[in-house]
Design a protein around this motif. Sequence first.
Motif, mmCIF file in Angstrom:
data_model
loop_
_atom_site.group_PDB
_atom_site.id
_atom_site.type_symbol
_atom_site.label_atom_id
_atom_site.label_comp_id
_atom_site.label_asym_id
_atom_site.label_seq_id
_atom_site.Cartn_x
_atom_site.Cartn_y
_atom_site.Cartn_z
ATOM 1 N N ASP A 160 -4.276 -12.536 7.918
ATOM 2 C CA ASP A 160 -4.282 -12.716 9.371
ATOM 3 C C ASP A 160 -3.102 -12.035 10.067
ATOM 4 N N VAL A 161 -2.138 -11.531 9.305
ATOM 5 C CA VAL A 161 -0.966 -10.907 9.909
ATOM 6 C C VAL A 161 -1.359 -9.586 10.566
ATOM 7 N N GLU A 162 -1.045 -9.447 11.832
ATOM 8 C CA GLU A 162 -1.368 -8.230 12.576
ATOM 9 C C GLU A 162 -0.595 -7.039 12.013
ATOM 10 N N GLY A 163 -1.279 -5.936 11.847
ATOM 11 C CA GLY A 163 -0.634 -4.720 11.374
ATOM 12 C C GLY A 163 -0.936 -4.377 9.938
ATOM 13 N N ILE A 164 -1.540 -5.292 9.193
ATOM 14 C CA ILE A 164 -1.928 -5.005 7.810
ATOM 15 C C ILE A 164 -3.205 -4.165 7.815
ATOM 16 N N ALA A 165 -3.149 -3.023 7.152
ATOM 17 C CA ALA A 165 -4.314 -2.134 7.097
ATOM 18 C C ALA A 165 -5.146 -2.379 5.848
ATOM 19 N N GLY A 166 -4.469 -2.738 4.768
ATOM 20 C CA GLY A 166 -5.150 -2.942 3.493
ATOM 21 C C GLY A 166 -4.433 -3.969 2.657
ATOM 22 N N ILE A 167 -5.070 -4.343 1.581
ATOM 23 C CA ILE A 167 -4.492 -5.238 0.582
ATOM 24 C C ILE A 167 -4.655 -4.554 -0.764
ATOM 25 N N TYR A 168 -3.643 -4.681 -1.612
ATOM 26 C CA TYR A 168 -3.708 -4.025 -2.917
ATOM 27 C C TYR A 168 -3.558 -5.083 -4.012
ATOM 28 N N VAL A 169 -4.536 -5.134 -4.891
ATOM 29 C CA VAL A 169 -4.513 -6.098 -5.993
ATOM 30 C C VAL A 169 -3.780 -5.502 -7.187
ATOM 31 N N GLY A 170 -2.827 -6.268 -7.710
ATOM 32 C CA GLY A 170 -2.192 -5.936 -8.977
ATOM 33 C C GLY A 170 -2.823 -6.785 -10.069
ATOM 34 N N PRO A 171 -3.863 -6.281 -10.745
ATOM 35 C CA PRO A 171 -4.621 -7.115 -11.692
ATOM 36 C C PRO A 171 -3.782 -7.646 -12.847
ATOM 37 N N SER A 172 -2.821 -6.844 -13.298
ATOM 38 C CA SER A 172 -2.013 -7.260 -14.442
ATOM 39 C C SER A 172 -1.183 -8.489 -14.108
ATOM 40 N N ASP A 173 -0.407 -8.412 -13.019
ATOM 41 C CA ASP A 173 0.407 -9.557 -12.624
ATOM 42 C C ASP A 173 -0.439 -10.732 -12.182
ATOM 43 N N LEU A 174 -1.562 -10.455 -11.520
ATOM 44 C CA LEU A 174 -2.423 -11.548 -11.079
ATOM 45 C C LEU A 174 -2.926 -12.353 -12.270
ATOM 46 N N GLY A 175 -3.456 -11.656 -13.276
ATOM 47 C CA GLY A 175 -3.903 -12.366 -14.470
ATOM 48 C C GLY A 175 -2.767 -13.078 -15.172
ATOM 49 N N PHE A 176 -1.615 -12.422 -15.243
ATOM 50 C CA PHE A 176 -0.430 -12.987 -15.883
ATOM 51 C C PHE A 176 -0.042 -14.311 -15.235
ATOM 52 N N SER A 177 -0.140 -14.364 -13.910
ATOM 53 C CA SER A 177 0.257 -15.585 -13.196
ATOM 54 C C SER A 177 -0.709 -16.735 -13.442
ATOM 55 N N TYR A 178 -1.909 -16.420 -13.931
ATOM 56 C CA TYR A 178 -2.887 -17.452 -14.292
ATOM 57 C C TYR A 178 -2.889 -17.725 -15.799
ATOM 58 N N GLY A 179 -1.881 -17.229 -16.486
ATOM 59 C CA GLY A 179 -1.765 -17.492 -17.920
ATOM 60 C C GLY A 179 -2.622 -16.601 -18.783
ATOM 61 N N LEU A 180 -3.101 -15.487 -18.227
ATOM 62 C CA LEU A 180 -3.953 -14.564 -18.969
ATOM 63 C C LEU A 180 -3.152 -13.355 -19.448
ATOM 64 N N VAL A 181 -3.726 -12.642 -20.387
ATOM 65 C CA VAL A 181 -3.086 -11.427 -20.884
ATOM 66 C C VAL A 181 -3.005 -10.407 -19.747
ATOM 67 N N PRO A 182 -1.834 -9.794 -19.510
ATOM 68 C CA PRO A 182 -1.745 -8.790 -18.456
ATOM 69 C C PRO A 182 -2.522 -7.523 -18.818
ATOM 70 N N LYS A 183 -3.486 -7.158 -17.987
ATOM 71 C CA LYS A 183 -4.262 -5.930 -18.172
ATOM 72 C C LYS A 183 -4.833 -5.542 -16.817
ATOM 73 N N LEU A 184 -5.356 -4.329 -16.722
ATOM 74 C CA LEU A 184 -5.818 -3.825 -15.430
ATOM 75 C C LEU A 184 -7.267 -4.192 -15.129
ATOM 76 N N ASP A 185 -8.178 -3.872 -16.016
ATOM 77 C CA ASP A 185 -9.596 -4.133 -15.747
ATOM 78 C C ASP A 185 -9.946 -5.542 -16.197
ATOM 79 N N ARG A 186 -10.195 -6.429 -15.238
ATOM 80 C CA ARG A 186 -10.373 -7.843 -15.542
ATOM 81 C C ARG A 186 -11.845 -8.229 -15.478
ATOM 82 N N ASP A 187 -12.215 -9.171 -16.370
ATOM 83 C CA ASP A 187 -13.586 -9.655 -16.372
ATOM 84 C C ASP A 187 -13.661 -11.177 -16.449
ATOM 85 N N GLU A 188 -12.493 -11.845 -16.348
ATOM 86 C CA GLU A 188 -12.492 -13.301 -16.413
ATOM 87 C C GLU A 188 -13.132 -13.889 -15.153
#
Length: 258
Positions: A160-188
């Motif tokens: 909702d913050v004005e001025g943001i054009a896009g969002i970028y997902v970091g799959p490795s860190d995102l999975g890592f933060s959920y206790g998963l193995v850090p990797k890029l292509d996720r299927d969980e």
Amino acid sequence: MANNVKHIWAAGKVALNGWLAIPSGFSAEVMAQCGFDSVTVDLQHGVQDYQSMVSCFQAMQAHPVTPMVRVPWNEPGIIGKVLDAGAYGVICPMVNSKEEAEAFVQSCKYPPRGTRSNGPIRAGLYGSSGNYQTTANDETLCIPMIETRTAVDNMEAILDVEGIAGIYVGPSDLGFSYGLVPKLDRDEPEILKIYDKLLKECDKRGIYPGIHCSGPAGAAKNIAMGFKLVTLLNDSGIMATGAKAWVGETRKNSGGKA
């Protein structure tokens, strides 16, 4: 200089993004000739510094790619400097709250929208003299990264913050933060559910979602899901992938001589 990524998005298409970890103008020049729509210099995890980033920008300028940067952190000093050097998009890691997203946008934008200091030492060379400041707020892309549980919990407030054009997902860190193995292509399933929600929330707001991929197969999958900016690994990873494949093929076909 118009931002080509914005035109690609406006046309309803997906931008293909290159990624530079190697601190070399020559590497950047080679990547810029490979058909990417944008090329991002990685100051967070790449082996890049500010000077090598400038060299990469200079090497890419002869080619029709949009120069972008992933900054090392959400800090106004480095954000202003990469923009002054000519970045047309800034990807910012570990943005976890509305307040952090707002601070990021403030650092990227000139007054009255933000607090960016005036001094586009190299970016001012784009276009006609003195014109950069009049178009910079519209042409430069603010792209925070969502890559933690906390960011997912605050997803809608961040978007909702004005001025943001896009969002970028970091799959490795995102999975890592959920206790998963850090990797890029996720299927969980739990991660795919997050992607689904993010894509829907971005679509509601006219925000363009991006993601880092390990290669063409992952990129194709993410494009099919609805991502609008896909990164194909990085220059060092692409080089290593190609070299390993060629070495393996040569040994296989050598009849045991290699």
